[in-house]
Design an enzyme around this catalytic site. Structure first.
Site, PDB file in Angstrom:
ATOM      1  N   GLU A 288       0.823  -1.213   0.000  1.00  0.00           N
ATOM      2  CA  GLU A 288       0.000   0.000   0.000  1.00  0.00           C
ATOM      3  C   GLU A 288       0.855   1.260   0.000  1.00  0.00           C
ATOM      4  O   GLU A 288       0.412   2.312  -0.444  1.00  0.00           O
ATOM      5  CB  GLU A 288      -0.944   0.013   1.219  1.00  0.00           C
ATOM      6  CG  GLU A 288      -2.247  -0.705   0.958  1.00  0.00           C
ATOM      7  CD  GLU A 288      -3.321  -0.438   2.004  1.00  0.00           C
ATOM      8  OE1 GLU A 288      -3.087   0.325   2.962  1.00  0.00           O
ATOM      9  OE2 GLU A 288      -4.399  -1.035   1.876  1.00  0.00           O
ATOM     10  N   HIS A 309       8.458 -26.711  -1.317  1.00  0.00           N
ATOM     11  CA  HIS A 309       7.831 -27.844  -2.006  1.00  0.00           C
ATOM     12  C   HIS A 309       6.614 -27.408  -2.820  1.00  0.00           C
ATOM     13  O   HIS A 309       5.821 -28.234  -3.252  1.00  0.00           O
ATOM     14  CB  HIS A 309       7.468 -28.931  -0.989  1.00  0.00           C
ATOM     15  CG  HIS A 309       8.689 -29.473  -0.304  1.00  0.00           C
ATOM     16  ND1 HIS A 309       9.274 -30.665  -0.653  1.00  0.00           N
ATOM     17  CD2 HIS A 309       9.467 -28.939   0.670  1.00  0.00           C
ATOM     18  CE1 HIS A 309      10.352 -30.860   0.096  1.00  0.00           C
ATOM     19  NE2 HIS A 309      10.495 -29.825   0.910  1.00  0.00           N
ATOM     20  N   LYS A 423     -14.072   0.032  -3.549  1.00  0.00           N
ATOM     21  CA  LYS A 423     -15.123   0.423  -2.590  1.00  0.00           C
ATOM     22  C   LYS A 423     -16.266   1.119  -3.317  1.00  0.00           C
ATOM     23  O   LYS A 423     -17.439   0.844  -3.080  1.00  0.00           O
ATOM     24  CB  LYS A 423     -14.548   1.371  -1.533  1.00  0.00           C
ATOM     25  CG  LYS A 423     -13.606   0.732  -0.543  1.00  0.00           C
ATOM     26  CD  LYS A 423     -13.238   1.726   0.542  1.00  0.00           C
ATOM     27  CE  LYS A 423     -12.137   1.192   1.430  1.00  0.00           C
ATOM     28  NZ  LYS A 423     -11.627   2.179   2.364  1.00  0.00           N
TER      29      LYS A 423
HETATM   30  O1  PA5 Z   1      -3.265   1.105   5.849  1.00  0.00           O
HETATM   31  C1  PA5 Z   1      -4.409   1.533   5.744  1.00  0.00           C
HETATM   32  O2  PA5 Z   1      -4.661   2.731   5.934  1.00  0.00           O
HETATM   33  C2  PA5 Z   1      -5.559   0.619   5.411  1.00  0.00           C
HETATM   34  O3  PA5 Z   1      -5.154  -0.672   5.153  1.00  0.00           O
HETATM   35  C3  PA5 Z   1      -6.549   0.585   6.557  1.00  0.00           C
HETATM   36  O4  PA5 Z   1      -5.903   0.139   7.718  1.00  0.00           O
HETATM   37  C4  PA5 Z   1      -7.739  -0.287   6.252  1.00  0.00           C
HETATM   38  O5  PA5 Z   1      -8.331   0.103   5.045  1.00  0.00           O
HETATM   39  C5  PA5 Z   1      -8.773  -0.214   7.364  1.00  0.00           C
HETATM   40  O6  PA5 Z   1      -9.183   1.101   7.543  1.00  0.00           O
HETATM   41  P1  PA5 Z   1      -9.971   1.557   8.839  1.00  0.00           P
HETATM   42  O7  PA5 Z   1      -9.086   1.351  10.021  1.00  0.00           O
HETATM   43  O8  PA5 Z   1     -10.260   2.994   8.610  1.00  0.00           O
HETATM   44  O9  PA5 Z   1     -11.213   0.716   8.945  1.00  0.00           O
END
Ligand code: PA5
Length: 446
Positions: A288, A309, A423
């Site tokens: 990310e 394996h 989303k």
């Molecule tokens: O790293 C990030 O920002 C995302 O992976 C969030 O942790 C994830 O989308 C969950 O978001 P939230 O904590 O707002 O529910």
């Protein structure tokens, strides 16, 4: 102390190239340290270890643990996704007995996770489990609006209220969310839940050392002070403006040098099955943070010797676009010697008197050399053993290196604009108000 060894890259890069990339990494480090780069309003994670060791947060987590212990809670449903789930999952898996479930209670409640998928089977099976147990719930969402945890929490909340009554259910729910914004914050305020705050300046995937990770890890019975102390040792080391001694700078420099030379995928390897979820946490952190603007190393993970394996063939002889980072655990926590056998029908007497872990070590060293011979550069990070302190070191080291590495790549490490695409489509297909036109357009394509 965590150690880094980049000797397994020597046959792939030369000293002058590495030196040039160390200089680039130092420049990126300066941007991170001076807080002048993209996303510089999300740098709160840098000081989390030292801050959270002394601000009363540990005691606050322990107070929840003790109050639920007094209620004999034996199952905690921890709801969250992405950065609001993977750090705690990683630490708890790493620190737990491999057969904890089969062996039964060790005094702390079992932690199970939910809200990290939208599977109806999964949530139904979770309900089968919680019906048999004395249950509490930690719901974690920084935004407070993420669909997966919100759906799971609605179901678990209703179950707890039906089972225990509204007032008692409220005592069995803890929320970890934003200080002011989001549906989870307003719901928690209205229902009177104990709430922990995720500071604005810490993003989800950098939040394992906030209540997001600390609350579940503490509830599972582990030492969050030691976790933070380990992280603090890396906070100090990785703050040094030093190409010879700062492992975050060295790791960022080498992986970017290899990437620019055509190694587009990095595989995180461990020979310790307990570290499987370290790979999952690390993939989110790097995936990310770096995968944007058409750039970024693709992060993958495997567990050896198991996956030798299955994936070993590809790694040894497939397309030569990969590098490997092995997280080595120097010492096992337990001992098992392979005994001699009078008949030696299995032909294993050459191992008599050896620790099983010695075989694991030789497998690791042999694999690393084989992969070098097969054209796969080897980066190596070593910890002494798996415990809270050393996990704290690993978490902080990889976070700091990620910040440096992403700035070297020229991307903002702290946003994730691409996550919104699915989303929006999901909301449109679910007929969320406001998405009507998009829904019609998408349905026409299906
Ligand atoms: O790293 C990030 O920002 C995302 O992976 C969030 O942790 C994830 O989308 C969950 O978001 P939230 O904590 O707002 O529910």
């Amino acid at each position: 102390m965590l150690k880094i060894n980049l000797g397994g890259c020597n046959s792939f890069v030369n000293d002058a190239e590495y030196k040039a990339y160390l200089d680039k990494a130092l420049a990126a480090f300066d941007v991170l340290e001076s807080e002048t780069g993209a996303g510089n309003d999300f740098l709160g994670w840098k000081k989390l270890p030292s801050t959270n060791l002394s601000n009363g947060l540990i005691e606050e987590c322990e107070a929840v643990r003790d109050s639920w212990k007094a209620k004999n809670v034996d199952l905690v449903v921890t709801i969250g996704i992405g950065g609001s789930y993977l750090g705690a999952k990683c630490a708890i898996e790493a620190l737990s007995h491999s057969f904890a479930k089969e062996l039964g209670s060790k005094g702390a409640p079992e932690i199970v996770f939910a809200g990290h998928n939208l599977s109806e089977d999964y949530i139904c099976e979770l309900m089968d489990l919680i019906e048999t147990r004395n249950v509490a719930c930690v719901v974690i969402s920084k935004s407070g609006t993420t669909t997966e945890p919100a759906v799971a929490f609605r179901i678990v909340k209703q179950y707890l209220e039906n089972k225990y009554g509204k007032a008692e259910a409220a005592e069995r729910i803890v929320a970890v969310t934003d200080a002011a914004r989001g549906a989870l914050k307003s719901l928690s305020t209205q229902e009177g839940y104990k709430t922990f705050v995720i500071e604005d300046n810490v993003g989800g995937r950098f939040s394992v050392l906030t209540p997001v990770g600390l609350v579940p890890i503490c509830l599972a019975g582990y030492d969050i002070r030691a976790l933070l102390e380990g992280a603090q040792s890396m906070e100090e080391l990785c703050a040094k403006r030093c190409t010879e001694c700062n492992p975050a700078i060295q790791y960022a420099a080498m992986r970017n040098l290899l990437y620019d030379g055509g190694k587009k995928t990095e595989i995180l390897v461990s020979f310790a099955p307990k570290l499987q979820y370290l790979g999952e946490w690390w993939k989110q952190l790097y995936g990310e943070s770096e995968g944007k603007d058409g750039k970024g190393i693709f992060p993958a993970s495997v567990n050896f010797t198991t996956d030798l394996h299955s994936m070993g063939q590809w790694i040894q002889e497939g397309e030569r676009t990969i590098m490997e980072t092995t997280v080595t655990v120097e010492n096992a926590s337990r001992n098992m010697i392979i005994e001699a056998d009078a008949q030696n029908l299995d032909g294993l007497n050459f191992l008599a008197g050896q620790h099983v872990e010695h075989c694991n070590k030789m497998a690791e060293l042999g694999t690393r050399l084989a992969h070098i011979d097969g054209g796969v550069p080897q980066l190596n990070v070593t910890i002494e053993k798996i415990n809270e302190y050393n996990l704290g070191e690993i978490f902080y080291f990889f976070e700091k290196a990620c910040g440096v590495s992403a700035y070297m790549l020229g991307v903002n490490p702290f946003n994730q604009p691409g996550v919104e695409a699915y989303k929006k489509n999901m909301f449109a297909l679910l007929n969320k108000p406001g998405y009507e036109d998009k829904g019609a357009a998408l349905r026409a394509r299906l």
